[in-house]
Write a protein that holds these residues in place. Sequence first.
Motif, PDB file in Angstrom:
ATOM      1  N   MET A  29       0.838  -1.203   0.000  1.00  0.00           N
ATOM      2  CA  MET A  29       0.000   0.000   0.000  1.00  0.00           C
ATOM      3  C   MET A  29       0.869   1.247   0.000  1.00  0.00           C
ATOM      4  SD  MET A  29      -1.435   0.015   3.940  1.00  0.00           S
ATOM      5  CE  MET A  29      -1.954  -1.676   3.839  1.00  0.00           C
ATOM      6  N   ASN A  30       0.228   2.386  -0.320  1.00  0.00           N
ATOM      7  CA  ASN A  30       0.930   3.666  -0.220  1.00  0.00           C
ATOM      8  C   ASN A  30      -0.034   4.729   0.290  1.00  0.00           C
ATOM      9  OD1 ASN A  30      -0.321   3.732  -2.973  1.00  0.00           O
ATOM     10  ND2 ASN A  30       0.643   5.751  -3.032  1.00  0.00           N
ATOM     11  N   VAL A  31       0.544   5.792   0.810  1.00  0.00           N
ATOM     12  CA  VAL A  31      -0.218   6.919   1.335  1.00  0.00           C
ATOM     13  C   VAL A  31       0.137   8.147   0.514  1.00  0.00           C
ATOM     14  CG1 VAL A  31      -0.681   8.369   3.360  1.00  0.00           C
ATOM     15  CG2 VAL A  31      -0.100   5.957   3.664  1.00  0.00           C
ATOM     16  N   GLN A  32      -0.883   8.941   0.174  1.00  0.00           N
ATOM     17  CA  GLN A  32      -0.608  10.213  -0.488  1.00  0.00           C
ATOM     18  C   GLN A  32      -1.460  11.302   0.149  1.00  0.00           C
ATOM     19  OE1 GLN A  32      -1.586   9.581  -4.631  1.00  0.00           O
ATOM     20  NE2 GLN A  32      -3.541  10.585  -4.411  1.00  0.00           N
ATOM     21  N   HIS A  33      -0.920  12.487   0.151  1.00  0.00           N
ATOM     22  CA  HIS A  33      -1.587  13.674   0.671  1.00  0.00           C
ATOM     23  C   HIS A  33      -2.222  14.383  -0.512  1.00  0.00           C
ATOM     24  CE1 HIS A  33      -0.940  17.676   3.050  1.00  0.00           C
ATOM     25  NE2 HIS A  33      -2.135  17.198   3.236  1.00  0.00           N
ATOM     26  N   PHE A  34      -3.454  14.883  -0.365  1.00  0.00           N
ATOM     27  CA  PHE A  34      -4.072  15.607  -1.473  1.00  0.00           C
ATOM     28  C   PHE A  34      -4.557  16.983  -1.028  1.00  0.00           C
ATOM     29  CE2 PHE A  34      -7.624  13.019   0.185  1.00  0.00           C
ATOM     30  CZ  PHE A  34      -8.614  13.974   0.367  1.00  0.00           C
ATOM     31  N   VAL A  55     -10.665  12.935   5.096  1.00  0.00           N
ATOM     32  CA  VAL A  55     -10.691  14.368   4.834  1.00  0.00           C
ATOM     33  C   VAL A  55     -10.333  15.099   6.124  1.00  0.00           C
ATOM     34  CG1 VAL A  55     -12.068  16.328   4.051  1.00  0.00           C
ATOM     35  CG2 VAL A  55     -12.473  14.055   3.074  1.00  0.00           C
ATOM     36  N   ALA A  56      -9.244  15.836   6.098  1.00  0.00           N
ATOM     37  CA  ALA A  56      -8.801  16.591   7.267  1.00  0.00           C
ATOM     38  C   ALA A  56      -9.417  17.982   7.314  1.00  0.00           C
ATOM     39  CB  ALA A  56      -7.278  16.703   7.269  1.00  0.00           C
ATOM     40  N   ARG A  57      -9.652  18.569   6.125  1.00  0.00           N
ATOM     41  CA  ARG A  57     -10.183  19.934   6.056  1.00  0.00           C
ATOM     42  C   ARG A  57     -10.991  20.085   4.775  1.00  0.00           C
ATOM     43  NH1 ARG A  57      -5.647  24.182   6.214  1.00  0.00           N
ATOM     44  NH2 ARG A  57      -5.626  23.509   8.372  1.00  0.00           N
ATOM     45  N   GLY A  58     -12.120  20.772   4.870  1.00  0.00           N
ATOM     46  CA  GLY A  58     -12.933  21.076   3.699  1.00  0.00           C
ATOM     47  C   GLY A  58     -13.984  20.022   3.400  1.00  0.00           C
ATOM     48  N   THR A  59     -14.652  20.224   2.267  1.00  0.00           N
ATOM     49  CA  THR A  59     -15.745  19.348   1.829  1.00  0.00           C
ATOM     50  C   THR A  59     -15.676  19.188   0.324  1.00  0.00           C
ATOM     51  OG1 THR A  59     -17.172  20.163   3.610  1.00  0.00           O
ATOM     52  CG2 THR A  59     -18.262  19.082   1.758  1.00  0.00           C
ATOM     53  N   PHE A  60     -15.857  17.958  -0.152  1.00  0.00           N
ATOM     54  CA  PHE A  60     -15.964  17.753  -1.585  1.00  0.00           C
ATOM     55  C   PHE A  60     -17.004  16.694  -1.885  1.00  0.00           C
ATOM     56  CE2 PHE A  60     -12.653  14.889  -0.314  1.00  0.00           C
ATOM     57  CZ  PHE A  60     -12.559  13.863  -1.238  1.00  0.00           C
ATOM     58  N   THR A  61     -17.354  16.586  -3.154  1.00  0.00           N
ATOM     59  CA  THR A  61     -18.440  15.713  -3.578  1.00  0.00           C
ATOM     60  C   THR A  61     -17.918  14.660  -4.534  1.00  0.00           C
ATOM     61  OG1 THR A  61     -19.981  17.571  -3.384  1.00  0.00           O
ATOM     62  CG2 THR A  61     -20.718  15.664  -4.671  1.00  0.00           C
ATOM     63  N   ALA A  87     -14.494  13.401  -8.334  1.00  0.00           N
ATOM     64  CA  ALA A  87     -14.581  14.201  -7.114  1.00  0.00           C
ATOM     65  C   ALA A  87     -14.463  15.671  -7.479  1.00  0.00           C
ATOM     66  CB  ALA A  87     -13.489  13.814  -6.128  1.00  0.00           C
ATOM     67  N   ALA A  88     -15.304  16.505  -6.858  1.00  0.00           N
ATOM     68  CA  ALA A  88     -15.295  17.934  -7.156  1.00  0.00           C
ATOM     69  C   ALA A  88     -15.369  18.741  -5.865  1.00  0.00           C
ATOM     70  CB  ALA A  88     -16.482  18.284  -8.055  1.00  0.00           C
ATOM     71  N   ASN A  89     -14.579  19.799  -5.813  1.00  0.00           N
ATOM     72  CA  ASN A  89     -14.664  20.737  -4.701  1.00  0.00           C
ATOM     73  C   ASN A  89     -15.579  21.866  -5.148  1.00  0.00           C
ATOM     74  OD1 ASN A  89     -14.435  22.619  -2.717  1.00  0.00           O
ATOM     75  ND2 ASN A  89     -12.203  22.628  -2.662  1.00  0.00           N
ATOM     76  N   ARG A  90     -16.805  21.834  -4.697  1.00  0.00           N
ATOM     77  CA  ARG A  90     -17.808  22.834  -5.076  1.00  0.00           C
ATOM     78  C   ARG A  90     -17.930  23.950  -4.044  1.00  0.00           C
ATOM     79  NH1 ARG A  90     -22.355  18.405  -6.751  1.00  0.00           N
ATOM     80  NH2 ARG A  90     -21.282  17.604  -8.603  1.00  0.00           N
ATOM     81  N   THR A  91     -16.954  24.064  -3.173  1.00  0.00           N
ATOM     82  CA  THR A  91     -16.997  25.071  -2.122  1.00  0.00           C
ATOM     83  C   THR A  91     -15.968  26.168  -2.395  1.00  0.00           C
ATOM     84  OG1 THR A  91     -15.316  24.132  -0.648  1.00  0.00           O
ATOM     85  CG2 THR A  91     -17.539  23.178  -0.526  1.00  0.00           C
ATOM     86  N   ASP A  92     -15.927  27.138  -1.497  1.00  0.00           N
ATOM     87  CA  ASP A  92     -14.960  28.236  -1.592  1.00  0.00           C
ATOM     88  C   ASP A  92     -13.720  27.977  -0.744  1.00  0.00           C
ATOM     89  OD1 ASP A  92     -16.673  29.657  -3.261  1.00  0.00           O
ATOM     90  OD2 ASP A  92     -17.658  30.672  -1.588  1.00  0.00           O
ATOM     91  N   PRO A  94     -10.421  25.224   0.281  1.00  0.00           N
ATOM     92  CA  PRO A  94      -9.660  24.067  -0.194  1.00  0.00           C
ATOM     93  C   PRO A  94      -9.983  22.815   0.621  1.00  0.00           C
ATOM     94  CG  PRO A  94      -8.213  25.642   0.918  1.00  0.00           C
ATOM     95  CD  PRO A  94      -9.576  26.257   0.873  1.00  0.00           C
ATOM     96  N   VAL A  95      -9.746  21.674   0.005  1.00  0.00           N
ATOM     97  CA  VAL A  95      -9.927  20.386   0.667  1.00  0.00           C
ATOM     98  C   VAL A  95      -8.544  19.769   0.842  1.00  0.00           C
ATOM     99  CG1 VAL A  95     -10.950  18.090   0.502  1.00  0.00           C
ATOM    100  CG2 VAL A  95     -12.167  20.059  -0.443  1.00  0.00           C
ATOM    101  N   ARG A  96      -8.292  19.218   2.034  1.00  0.00           N
ATOM    102  CA  ARG A  96      -7.026  18.539   2.307  1.00  0.00           C
ATOM    103  C   ARG A  96      -7.325  17.208   2.981  1.00  0.00           C
ATOM    104  NH1 ARG A  96      -2.256  21.189   1.888  1.00  0.00           N
ATOM    105  NH2 ARG A  96      -2.351  23.424   1.566  1.00  0.00           N
ATOM    106  N   GLY A  97      -6.544  16.220   2.620  1.00  0.00           N
ATOM    107  CA  GLY A  97      -6.717  14.917   3.245  1.00  0.00           C
ATOM    108  C   GLY A  97      -5.657  13.946   2.784  1.00  0.00           C
ATOM    109  N   ILE A  98      -5.882  12.676   3.113  1.00  0.00           N
ATOM    110  CA  ILE A  98      -4.963  11.627   2.696  1.00  0.00           C
ATOM    111  C   ILE A  98      -5.748  10.498   2.034  1.00  0.00           C
ATOM    112  CG2 ILE A  98      -3.221  12.118   4.454  1.00  0.00           C
ATOM    113  CD1 ILE A  98      -4.254   9.594   5.916  1.00  0.00           C
TER     114      ILE A  98
END
Length: 111
Positions: A29-34, A55-61, A87-92, A94-98
Amino acid sequence: MQVCDTADSEFTEVVDGVHIAPLAVGERMNVQHFHIEPGAVVPEHSHPNEQVGFVARGTFTFLVDGEEQVVGAGDSYVVPAEEPHEAANRTDEPVRGIDVFSPPRDEPNWE
């Protein structure tokens, strides 16, 4: 043992407004930050890897099989191998996560 510091990881913009950075990579397996900027879209794609994310921060669909699923800070998710998804970030904000991929995922090709 491998230790990866997120401060040492370098982000690559893989599509407009979508940035990923590799973290730890194992044999299975591997881990990536987005980081997904407001208005950015990860185009529909699939891969042979199971994908588990947080998801650490934000919201996406996510759009999966014609259905939308909103995922926000504190949520985790699973995308089965070979399942087409977008996946789409429809907010104002940013989204951050792993994401964790099994088996390890090579660089994505979303073009």
